[in-house]
Design a protein around this motif. Structure first.
Motif, PDB file in Angstrom:
ATOM      1  N   THR A  50       2.184  -5.053   8.336  1.00 18.65           N
ATOM      2  CA  THR A  50       0.966  -4.296   8.047  1.00 18.65           C
ATOM      3  C   THR A  50      -0.216  -5.254   8.079  1.00 18.65           C
ATOM      4  O   THR A  50      -0.059  -6.449   8.330  1.00 18.65           O
ATOM      5  N   TYR A  55      -7.119  -4.225  11.577  1.00 22.83           N
ATOM      6  CA  TYR A  55      -6.462  -2.995  11.981  1.00 22.83           C
ATOM      7  C   TYR A  55      -5.156  -3.336  12.697  1.00 22.83           C
ATOM      8  O   TYR A  55      -5.158  -4.077  13.680  1.00 22.83           O
ATOM      9  N   ASP A  70       3.612  -1.177  11.188  1.00 24.08           N
ATOM     10  CA  ASP A  70       3.362   0.121  10.560  1.00 24.08           C
ATOM     11  C   ASP A  70       1.870   0.423  10.727  1.00 24.08           C
ATOM     12  O   ASP A  70       1.041  -0.193  10.055  1.00 24.08           O
ATOM     13  N   ALA A  98       0.104   3.041   9.891  1.00 19.73           N
ATOM     14  CA  ALA A  98      -0.354   4.198   9.108  1.00 19.73           C
ATOM     15  C   ALA A  98      -1.782   4.030   8.613  1.00 19.73           C
ATOM     16  O   ALA A  98      -2.600   4.960   8.695  1.00 19.73           O
ATOM     17  N   ARG A  99      -2.105   2.855   8.100  1.00 19.51           N
ATOM     18  CA  ARG A  99      -3.454   2.654   7.555  1.00 19.51           C
ATOM     19  C   ARG A  99      -4.506   2.764   8.658  1.00 19.51           C
ATOM     20  O   ARG A  99      -5.551   3.401   8.474  1.00 19.51           O
ATOM     21  N   SER A 100      -4.244   2.161   9.807  1.00 22.50           N
ATOM     22  CA  SER A 100      -5.200   2.216  10.907  1.00 22.50           C
ATOM     23  C   SER A 100      -5.309   3.626  11.483  1.00 22.50           C
ATOM     24  O   SER A 100      -6.399   4.079  11.850  1.00 22.50           O
ATOM     25  N   GLU A 101      -4.181   4.317  11.569  1.00 19.45           N
ATOM     26  CA  GLU A 101      -4.227   5.698  12.061  1.00 19.45           C
ATOM     27  C   GLU A 101      -5.128   6.556  11.179  1.00 19.45           C
ATOM     28  O   GLU A 101      -5.939   7.349  11.682  1.00 19.45           O
ATOM     29  N   ALA A 102      -4.994   6.383   9.867  1.00 17.57           N
ATOM     30  CA  ALA A 102      -5.811   7.178   8.946  1.00 17.57           C
ATOM     31  C   ALA A 102      -7.280   6.793   9.033  1.00 17.57           C
ATOM     32  O   ALA A 102      -8.171   7.652   9.012  1.00 17.57           O
ATOM     33  N   ALA A 103      -7.554   5.491   9.151  1.00 13.54           N
ATOM     34  CA  ALA A 103      -8.941   5.023   9.173  1.00 13.54           C
ATOM     35  C   ALA A 103      -9.649   5.384  10.469  1.00 13.54           C
ATOM     36  O   ALA A 103     -10.864   5.662  10.469  1.00 13.54           O
ATOM     37  N   GLY A 152      -8.512   7.783  12.883  1.00 12.69           N
ATOM     38  CA  GLY A 152      -8.233   9.073  13.489  1.00 12.69           C
ATOM     39  C   GLY A 152      -7.555   8.924  14.841  1.00 12.69           C
ATOM     40  O   GLY A 152      -7.725   9.763  15.722  1.00 12.69           O
ATOM     41  N   TRP A 153      -6.764   7.881  14.992  1.00 13.98           N
ATOM     42  CA  TRP A 153      -6.103   7.560  16.256  1.00 13.98           C
ATOM     43  C   TRP A 153      -4.591   7.538  16.048  1.00 13.98           C
ATOM     44  O   TRP A 153      -4.113   7.156  14.973  1.00 13.98           O
ATOM     45  N   ARG A 154      -3.849   7.918  17.068  1.00 14.50           N
ATOM     46  CA  ARG A 154      -2.401   7.760  17.087  1.00 14.50           C
ATOM     47  C   ARG A 154      -1.955   7.630  18.531  1.00 14.50           C
ATOM     48  O   ARG A 154      -2.516   8.287  19.415  1.00 14.50           O
TER      49      ARG A 154
END
Length: 352
Positions: free
Chosen positions: A149, A249, A301, A303-308, A310-312
């Motif tokens: 992370t 990120y 992982d 997850a934190r960057s995806e949430a910050a 809005g990307w996946r």
């Protein structure tokens, strides 16, 4: 209109970023590239003649050249992708990795700092220095370890990873000491069109097409998380435009595969598309002695960057690999010219 300065923009990931930026009418792009063995103007595609794009052949370790680039082109955002990146090459000859990845980053940071000092307050608020790094700075994961992370301690194991870790630390130090608004992103293994033939997926693909052995280190159980390059480019542009200075990120795809699984998947795709009269290409797999310091597993992982952000990642590995195989089959002229002109097959025996 936002003006981007992209270092290493003729490389595999950098060219994907350039192509993505120029797909928007809101951006201008200045590409700086030393044009070493892995760079390709062809990878820029339509960007080469685009009215909002300029290509400058220069070394990021050349301080005078970098100052001149900033003064002449006045960038709003720097995306620093220029790097030596092949682990086996770093083991054979680490000096280039020190010169480019550490010294080059230092020179670029100093040029950016001098430019930043000349900006008025609105321009200073817009300016960003986005440094693109790797998950290899975190060391190796063992079975059962949680993925990396943004807060994983650094533990680089190869000359390449150590040089990238050093550059990450420099970038953060220039933010803390000098107030330069920097962002760092770390990512997993990328794959996709335009990747230089020494990397695992194009290397195996080309060897398999030509009936050459497919050397696999150890028992092939080493695990990597695989990210399609166009998904990574989308994440990088999002970070550059919306990321917070001082943040890190971690960008991943949640697509871990063993090296042996990747090699077998390539063989199956090629057998379907271009059958070999001699039989299934898995017959070419050859296990060889492991390389020095071969890390067992990398995985992020995100997850934190995806949430910050809005990307996946949009591509699963099977779909992305199929697109990649189809691209190499349709672009044999490109990679065959590289081997004939600059590469001559001297590393097409490098193992996975």
């Amino acid at each position: 209109m936002t003006k981007f300065l992209i270092t290493g923009g003729c490389g595999f990931i950098g060219s994907a970023v350039v192509r993505r930026l120029l797909a928007s009418a809101a951006h201008e792009v200045v590409t700086v590239d030393k044009m070493t063995y892995a760079a390709s103007e062809d990878a820029l595609g339509a960007a080469l003649g685009h009215p909002r794009h300029r290509l400058i052949r220069a070394d990021i370790a050349d301080a005078a050249a970098m100052r001149a680039v900033f003064e002449a082109h006045r960038p709003d955002i720097v995306m620093h992708l220029a790097a030596e990146s092949h682990v086996d090459r770093s083991i054979d000859g680490p000096r280039d990795f020190i010169d480019t990845n550490i010294t080059g980053t230092f020179v670029l940071l100093e040029a950016a700092r001098a430019w930043f000092a000349t900006l008025d307050e609105p321009a200073r608020r817009r300016f960003r220095f986005h440094h693109i790094s790797t998950d290899e700075v975190f060391g190796a994961l063992e079975p059962g370890d949680p993925p990396f992370t943004e807060t994983t301690p650094y533990d680089p194991r190869s000359p390449y990873a150590a040089s990238k870790a050093a550059s990450d630390h420099l970038v953060r130090a220039w933010q803390h000491t000098y107030g330069l608004p920097t962002i760092v992103s770390n990512t997993t293994n990328n794959y996709g069109p335009w990747q230089f033939p020494e990397k695992l997926i194009p290397l195996v693909l080309i060897n398999a097409l030509e009936g050459r052995p497919l050397p696999v280190y150890g028992d092939g159980s080493n695990l990597r998380d695989w990210l399609f390059v166009e998904d990574h480019a989308e994440a990088l542009v999002t970070i550059a435009l919306t990321g917070t200075p001082g943040e890190t990120y971690a960008i991943g795809a949640r697509q871990p595969r063993s090296n042996l699984d990747v090699v077998r998947a390539i063989c199956r795709l090629l057998d379907d598309r271009r059958p070999d009269p001699a039989g299934p290409r898995e017959r070419l797999i050859t296990f060889v002695a492991d390389r020095p310091g071969h890390d067992f597993r990398y995985e992020i992982d995100p997850a934190r960057s995806e949430a910050a952000l809005g990307w996946r990642a949009a591509h699963d590995f099977e779909a992305g690999l199929a697109r990649t195989v189809d691209w190499y089959l349709a672009n044999e002229t490109w990679w065959r010219a590289i081997r004939a002109r600059r590469y001559a097959g001297q590393r097409l025996g490098t193992a996975a």
